[in-house]
Design an enzyme around this catalytic site. Structure first.
Site, PDB file in Angstrom:
ATOM      1  N   LYS A 130       0.858  -1.310   0.081  1.00 45.52           N
ATOM      2  CA  LYS A 130       0.080  -0.155   0.135  1.00 45.52           C
ATOM      3  C   LYS A 130       1.166   1.251  -0.008  1.00 45.52           C
ATOM      4  O   LYS A 130       1.783   1.406   0.716  1.00 45.52           O
ATOM      5  CB  LYS A 130      -0.770   0.019   1.180  1.00 45.52           C
ATOM      6  CG  LYS A 130      -1.957   1.103   1.223  1.00 45.52           C
ATOM      7  CD  LYS A 130      -2.775   1.050   2.523  1.00 45.52           C
ATOM      8  CE  LYS A 130      -3.604   2.194   2.752  1.00 45.52           C
ATOM      9  NZ  LYS A 130      -4.757   1.996   4.010  1.00 45.52           N
ATOM     10  N   SER A 205      -9.228   2.271   2.278  1.00 46.17           N
ATOM     11  CA  SER A 205      -8.348   3.013   1.679  1.00 46.17           C
ATOM     12  C   SER A 205      -7.367   2.084   1.083  1.00 46.17           C
ATOM     13  O   SER A 205      -6.671   2.562   0.224  1.00 46.17           O
ATOM     14  CB  SER A 205      -7.579   3.912   2.636  1.00 46.17           C
ATOM     15  OG  SER A 205      -6.723   3.533   3.791  1.00 46.17           O
ATOM     16  N   SER A 229     -10.343  -0.156   6.636  1.00 51.02           N
ATOM     17  CA  SER A 229      -9.447   0.037   5.429  1.00 51.02           C
ATOM     18  C   SER A 229      -8.674  -1.078   5.015  1.00 51.02           C
ATOM     19  O   SER A 229      -8.134  -1.277   3.769  1.00 51.02           O
ATOM     20  CB  SER A 229      -8.358   1.223   5.496  1.00 51.02           C
ATOM     21  OG  SER A 229      -9.093   2.514   5.836  1.00 51.02           O
TER      22      SER A 229
END
Length: 519
Positions: A130, A205, A229
């Site tokens: 990420k 996210s 997330s």
């Protein structure tokens, strides 16, 4: 329960604001190139259908080279990423060089396979990261135009631990702006699509991670979770993910940093296509604190106590859970009862209907020294002056804002009492041998931008962050539209090994990840 006057006013205001935004979005939202009728190609290379655990074993045994495996994933990313927009920066050349070094190391190793497995359990296995985690030499922007030139000068601790275990990063993946929204969309990298339906969101996210993993462009990855997330992208994209008990896996060198009491609710954890990879990844990511989680303890599912919570009791802010998600959770219950002879008890906590208010209140609490959390507007403006949300909203309306709409719009004693009561009840229910099932979200992956009309549906995941509990997100097949179904498996604090064991059972029973190109 009847709504209070304050709740009715909040709901009315929310619906009015969302009505205005829905009209604006029809004309002002950025459009992706048309993807109608397009879908991901099916997986053709059998290496992409093996877990990281299996790949590492084959690499150690010289049944396949690390270069072959890394190249297979590079080829898949190049095949699917133009449709998904999940990987925002690659390091393919460096990864192939590192894979060649792995193959040379294995060729020269004289200690045997067992030595390599103990020292380098993920040797030669590709990894996606990420973009909000620092990965040396890679962008470290979290989708912020103001940070477009920021490059990581170090590895975040958990990335460093995975690299030391032999994993080879292929690149970094898209996030929502500042990791503050449930859709991975920003004006630096654009919007990420769902591999099962390109017109739908991958979530946020960690949506880039969820998308590339679900699309078989990665086998293991890392995410962070302060309100869902990890779990929401894993649910939307049909993969496994684990939100660890807070305080075990390092959250250092992430952006944005936590402030106030937010470090009590933020967790980092593994995301992957195969359940058997969760536990070994977590052992590596936890590093010196892995002993806190009893990850070597064998779990007998017949001796666990199981509970099911079908919904939040009717919150004024969240939408009702859809029938297909209610039905699949009931199917989980029936299978458990049939397979193990256990009784799964249905329970409900009235306090869950205040889930959003609890999450919102606790995210804004000051730390032990009384310092409040850093304002979102200040983070949006870094490294310059703080952003003015109202001004950004006005600029967004004429297409001049550098920020997404979600970024531009962004405690009562009663709520604190509700949280404390809920915390006590849940901890007493679970103890050290209980798990419960809870919906991951009220619905399957929605169309792009539609989360703006239902901004509080993340509460189904967010409330568990505030309770500080570990959760494993598990896929449960596809619905009639070919979209992933799933459920949260929640355990008591530090009982991560219980939910991971249940994930293995659910994968075996419901089939786990499905190739989106084959559906």
């Amino acid at each position: 329960m009847a709504l209070s006057r304050l709740e009715k006013a909040q709901v009315w205001l929310f619906k009015a604001v969302m009505g205005v935004f829905s009209l604006l979005l029809r004309f002002l939202s950025p459009r992706r190139p048309t993807v109608s009728g397009k879908k991901l190609p099916p997986v053709s290379n059998p290496l992409l259908l093996l877990s990281a655990t299996q790949l590492a074993k084959k690499i150690r045994r010289r049944e396949v080279s690390s270069v072959e495996v890394v190249q297979a994933y590079i080829d898949r990313i190049q095949e699917v990423n133009p449709l998904l927009n999940a990987v925002v920066k690659d390091r393919f050349a460096a990864a192939l060089q590192e894979a060649a070094q792995v193959d040379k190391l294995i060729e020269e190793e004289t200690g045997g396979e067992e030595v390599l497995e103990d020292r380098l359990p993920l040797l030669g296995v590709p990894l996606s990261v990420k973009e909000s985690f620092a990965l040396l030499g890679m962008p470290f922007t979290t989708g912020m135009i103001s940070r477009r030139r920021v490059v990581a000068t170090v590895d975040s601790p958990l990335v460093a631990q995975l690299k030391r275990a032999g994993a080879i990063p292929l690149g970094v993946t898209n996030t929502s702006e500042l990791c503050m929204w449930g859709e991975s969309h920003n004006h630096l990298y654009g919007i990420t699509s769902n591999p099962y339906d390109l017109e739908r969101t991958s979530g946020g996210s960690s949506g880039g991670e969820g998308s590339i993993l679900g699309g078989a462009g990665a086998v293991i990855g890392v995410g962070s979770d302060i309100g869902g997330s990890i779990r929401i992208p894993c649910f939307f994209n049909g993969i496994f993910g684990h939100k660890t008990t807070p305080g075990v896996v390092s959250c250092e060198n992430q952006y944005p940093p936590t402030s106030g009491r937010q470090d009590e609710y933020l967790s980092s954890g593994p995301m992957c296509r195969y359940a058997e990879d969760l536990l070994p990844m977590l052992k590596i990511m936890a590093g010196p604190k892995a002993h806190m989680l009893s990850l070597n303890t064998k779990v007998d599912l017949k001796k666990l106590r199981f509970f099911t919570i079908p919904h939040d009791g009717g919150s004024a802010f969240t939408y009702p859970v859809s029938k297909d998600l209610i039905d699949i959770q009931r199917k989980v219950v029936r299978r458990l009862e049939a397979d193990f002879g256990v009784k799964v008890q249905e329970v409900q906590f009235p306090e869950l209907r205040y889930g959003f208010q609890i999450w919102d209140t606790y995210m804004g609490l000051p730390d032990k020294e009384g310092k409040p959390p850093k304002p979102f507007a200040e983070l949006m403006g870094e490294p310059g002056r703080p952003a003015w949300p109202v001004w950004e909203l006005l600029k967004w309306m004429i297409g001049k804002s550098e920020h997404t709409l979600a970024g531009a719009i962004k405690s009562s004693s009663f709520i604190i009492q509700q949280k404390e009561k809920l915390q006590k009840e849940v901890e007493e229910l679970l103890g050290t041998d209980g798990v419960f099932f809870y919906p991951s979200h009220p619905r399957v992956a929605p169309k792009h931008h539609h989360p703006l009309f239902r901004p509080f549906d993340f509460t189904y995941t967010g409330i568990i962050n505030i309770l500080g509990l570990p959760i494993t997100q598990c896929p449960l097949g596809l619905n009639e539209e070919g979209l992933p179904l799933g459920v949260q498996v929640v355990g008591g604090k530090l009982q991560d090994h219980l939910t991971l064991a249940v994930a293995l059972y659910l994968e075996n029973t419901f089939g786990g990840w499905r190739d989106p190109g084959a559906n």
